[in-house]
Scaffold this motif. Structure first.
Motif, PDB file in Angstrom:
ATOM      1  N   CYS A   5      24.149  32.103  37.663  1.00 50.04           N
ATOM      2  CA  CYS A   5      23.706  33.232  38.472  1.00 50.04           C
ATOM      3  C   CYS A   5      22.961  34.236  37.615  1.00 50.04           C
ATOM      4  CB  CYS A   5      24.895  33.905  39.159  1.00 50.04           C
ATOM      5  SG  CYS A   5      25.975  34.836  38.024  1.00 50.04           S
ATOM      6  N   ARG A   6      22.413  35.215  38.252  1.00 50.29           N
ATOM      7  CA  ARG A   6      21.829  36.346  37.541  1.00 50.29           C
ATOM      8  C   ARG A   6      22.181  37.628  38.294  1.00 50.29           C
ATOM      9  NH1 ARG A   6      17.406  33.722  39.931  1.00 50.29           N
ATOM     10  NH2 ARG A   6      16.191  35.000  41.390  1.00 50.29           N
ATOM     11  N   LEU A   7      22.221  38.704  37.556  1.00 52.85           N
ATOM     12  CA  LEU A   7      22.461  40.032  38.122  1.00 52.85           C
ATOM     13  C   LEU A   7      21.133  40.743  38.218  1.00 52.85           C
ATOM     14  CD1 LEU A   7      25.526  41.082  35.921  1.00 52.85           C
ATOM     15  CD2 LEU A   7      25.523  39.659  37.982  1.00 52.85           C
ATOM     16  N   GLU A   8      20.738  41.104  39.424  1.00 51.63           N
ATOM     17  CA  GLU A   8      19.499  41.844  39.646  1.00 51.63           C
ATOM     18  C   GLU A   8      19.833  43.244  40.117  1.00 51.63           C
ATOM     19  OE1 GLU A   8      16.638  38.136  41.182  1.00 51.63           O
ATOM     20  OE2 GLU A   8      17.109  39.815  42.520  1.00 51.63           O
ATOM     21  N   PRO A   9      19.035  44.250  39.761  1.00 53.84           N
ATOM     22  CA  PRO A   9      19.238  45.573  40.351  1.00 53.84           C
ATOM     23  C   PRO A   9      19.223  45.463  41.873  1.00 53.84           C
ATOM     24  CG  PRO A   9      17.656  45.688  38.546  1.00 53.84           C
ATOM     25  CD  PRO A   9      17.916  44.231  38.800  1.00 53.84           C
ATOM     26  N   LEU A  10      20.261  45.940  42.514  1.00 52.23           N
ATOM     27  CA  LEU A  10      20.369  45.849  43.969  1.00 52.23           C
ATOM     28  C   LEU A  10      19.200  46.584  44.622  1.00 52.23           C
ATOM     29  CD1 LEU A  10      22.155  44.937  46.388  1.00 52.23           C
ATOM     30  CD2 LEU A  10      23.252  47.190  46.249  1.00 52.23           C
ATOM     31  N   ALA A  11      18.618  45.966  45.643  1.00 51.40           N
ATOM     32  CA  ALA A  11      17.469  46.543  46.333  1.00 51.40           C
ATOM     33  C   ALA A  11      17.528  46.164  47.809  1.00 51.40           C
ATOM     34  CB  ALA A  11      16.170  46.048  45.703  1.00 51.40           C
ATOM     35  N   ILE A  12      16.763  46.887  48.621  1.00 52.22           N
ATOM     36  CA  ILE A  12      16.741  46.661  50.060  1.00 52.22           C
ATOM     37  C   ILE A  12      16.348  45.221  50.385  1.00 52.22           C
ATOM     38  CG2 ILE A  12      15.662  47.355  52.239  1.00 52.22           C
ATOM     39  CD1 ILE A  12      17.653  49.378  51.165  1.00 52.22           C
ATOM     40  N   TYR A  13      15.482  44.622  49.583  1.00 53.10           N
ATOM     41  CA  TYR A  13      15.026  43.266  49.904  1.00 53.10           C
ATOM     42  C   TYR A  13      16.140  42.228  49.809  1.00 53.10           C
ATOM     43  CZ  TYR A  13      14.572  42.275  44.844  1.00 53.10           C
ATOM     44  OH  TYR A  13      14.802  42.078  43.497  1.00 53.10           O
ATOM     45  N   HIS A  14      17.288  42.596  49.232  1.00 52.89           N
ATOM     46  CA  HIS A  14      18.425  41.675  49.195  1.00 52.89           C
ATOM     47  C   HIS A  14      19.187  41.646  50.524  1.00 52.89           C
ATOM     48  CE1 HIS A  14      18.256  42.442  44.673  1.00 52.89           C
ATOM     49  NE2 HIS A  14      18.113  41.127  44.779  1.00 52.89           N
ATOM     50  N   ALA A  15      18.841  42.521  51.449  1.00 53.79           N
ATOM     51  CA  ALA A  15      19.642  42.687  52.668  1.00 53.79           C
ATOM     52  C   ALA A  15      19.725  41.408  53.493  1.00 53.79           C
ATOM     53  CB  ALA A  15      19.083  43.826  53.515  1.00 53.79           C
ATOM     54  N   GLU A  16      18.632  40.717  53.678  1.00 55.74           N
ATOM     55  CA  GLU A  16      18.643  39.523  54.528  1.00 55.74           C
ATOM     56  C   GLU A  16      19.550  38.442  53.942  1.00 55.74           C
ATOM     57  OE1 GLU A  16      15.492  36.354  56.555  1.00 55.74           O
ATOM     58  OE2 GLU A  16      14.771  38.272  55.736  1.00 55.74           O
TER      59      GLU A  16
ATOM     60  N   ASP B 234      21.280  50.855  50.801  1.00 53.75           N
ATOM     61  CA  ASP B 234      20.611  52.096  50.398  1.00 53.75           C
ATOM     62  C   ASP B 234      21.622  53.141  49.936  1.00 53.75           C
ATOM     63  OD1 ASP B 234      18.139  53.805  50.274  1.00 53.75           O
ATOM     64  OD2 ASP B 234      19.294  54.966  51.738  1.00 53.75           O
ATOM     65  N   GLN B 235      22.781  53.185  50.562  1.00 47.75           N
ATOM     66  CA  GLN B 235      23.811  54.138  50.151  1.00 47.75           C
ATOM     67  C   GLN B 235      24.249  53.884  48.710  1.00 47.75           C
ATOM     68  OE1 GLN B 235      26.718  53.464  53.211  1.00 47.75           O
ATOM     69  NE2 GLN B 235      25.814  54.956  54.616  1.00 47.75           N
ATOM     70  N   LYS B 236      24.316  52.631  48.311  1.00 44.63           N
ATOM     71  CA  LYS B 236      24.704  52.308  46.945  1.00 44.63           C
ATOM     72  C   LYS B 236      23.556  52.558  45.969  1.00 44.63           C
ATOM     73  CE  LYS B 236      28.068  48.852  48.454  1.00 44.63           C
ATOM     74  NZ  LYS B 236      29.204  49.786  48.340  1.00 44.63           N
ATOM     75  N   VAL B 237      22.365  52.154  46.357  1.00 49.63           N
ATOM     76  CA  VAL B 237      21.207  52.303  45.474  1.00 49.63           C
ATOM     77  C   VAL B 237      20.904  53.781  45.215  1.00 49.63           C
ATOM     78  CG1 VAL B 237      18.718  51.906  45.295  1.00 49.63           C
ATOM     79  CG2 VAL B 237      20.220  50.082  46.123  1.00 49.63           C
ATOM     80  N   SER B 238      21.095  54.621  46.222  1.00 47.53           N
ATOM     81  CA  SER B 238      20.751  56.039  46.092  1.00 47.53           C
ATOM     82  C   SER B 238      21.884  56.884  45.511  1.00 47.53           C
ATOM     83  CB  SER B 238      20.353  56.605  47.461  1.00 47.53           C
ATOM     84  OG  SER B 238      21.419  56.491  48.388  1.00 47.53           O
ATOM     85  N   ASP B 239      23.043  56.293  45.279  1.00 44.41           N
ATOM     86  CA  ASP B 239      24.181  57.027  44.719  1.00 44.41           C
ATOM     87  C   ASP B 239      24.013  57.107  43.198  1.00 44.41           C
ATOM     88  OD1 ASP B 239      26.640  57.904  43.737  1.00 44.41           O
ATOM     89  OD2 ASP B 239      27.791  56.828  45.253  1.00 44.41           O
ATOM     90  N   PRO B 240      23.801  58.296  42.635  1.00 43.88           N
ATOM     91  CA  PRO B 240      23.556  58.401  41.195  1.00 43.88           C
ATOM     92  C   PRO B 240      24.753  58.041  40.333  1.00 43.88           C
ATOM     93  CG  PRO B 240      23.809  60.585  42.156  1.00 43.88           C
ATOM     94  CD  PRO B 240      23.774  59.617  43.298  1.00 43.88           C
TER      95      PRO B 240
END
Length: 234
Positions: A34-45, A79-85
């Protein structure tokens, strides 16, 4: 040997070279499975489809949020996780399918003291009890200690036996239970605290690497040695 100050009071070990560390970077970290990618909206689907593999919501009982019902809800949740500093969230991508199958976060990041927590672990059925899930957490731990952190924490509802078992299998040590730590979903939560510290990491790392090695698995993917046994051997 214990150390004492000028008043003959016992004090902790000296850390003459200690310097604050940096936050885990938002970069892709790759492993064999596996790989760890920065979580982003495009992962939603991908994530919505992965979580939909479960017949019910029992995997979400001890989590803060409910399972997303649709793509809009999944995007909002991400988005709640990505935008949480306070979080550094990652998507766990299966190298075989190129699909995101779960998420995790670095959280409660204290760079001054070199402490962070692995949390928001939201595995889909596609990665539960798989080599991929173990490798994902090993990659997070490896990043943590390579950055110079002194302590990595794991916390779970004290009634969530599978979570505590997963942590202890990796090498986390139980430290105690914080009673009535939270009021969540209109119910009490006592929280178990577990940790790995930097002095323990080298042996834990060796055991996990041995478990992840291709030669530890049969042709049909069954483990030959259990991780718990490898911890005892190193």
């Amino acid at each position: 040997m214990p150390r004492f100050n000028q008043y003959q009071q016992p004090i902790g070990d000296a850390l003459p070279d200690w310097q604050p560390v940096s936050q885990p970077p938002r970069v892709t970290v790759s492993g064999r499975y596996c790989r760890l990618e920065p979580l982003a909206i495009y992962h939603a689907e991908d994530l919505l489809a992965a979580y939909a593999q479960a017949a019910d919501e029992r995997d979400w009982t001890y989590l803060m949020s409910a399972r997303p019902k649709d793509i809009a809800g999944c995007r909002t949740w991400i988005d709640q996780k990505v935008s949480d500093p306070s979080l550094v969230p990652v998507a766990i991508v299966d190298n075989r399918t190129e699909k995101a199958v779960g998420i995790a976060c670095y959280m409660r990041i204290d760079t001054s003291n070199g402490v962070l927590e692995l949390g928001h672990l939201t595995w889909s059925p596609l990665m539960q009890r798989t080599v991929l899930g173990t490798e994902a957490l090993w990659l997070m731990l490896k990043t943590t200690f390579e950055l110079g952190y002194r302590r990595c924490e794991w916390k779970c509802d004290s009634l969530n036996a599978p979570s505590r078992k997963a942590a202890e299998r990796l090498g986390f040590r139980w430290e105690g239970t914080f009673r009535q730590m939270m009021a969540r979903h209109n119910r009490n939560r006592d929280t178990d605290w577990l940790s790995i510290i930097d002095g323990e990491w080298s042996a834990i790392d060796r055991a996990i690497r041995q478990w992840l090695a291709p030669e530890n698995f049969t042709a049909d993917g069954q483990q030959i040695q259990r991780l718990e046994d490898l911890h005892r051997a190193v």
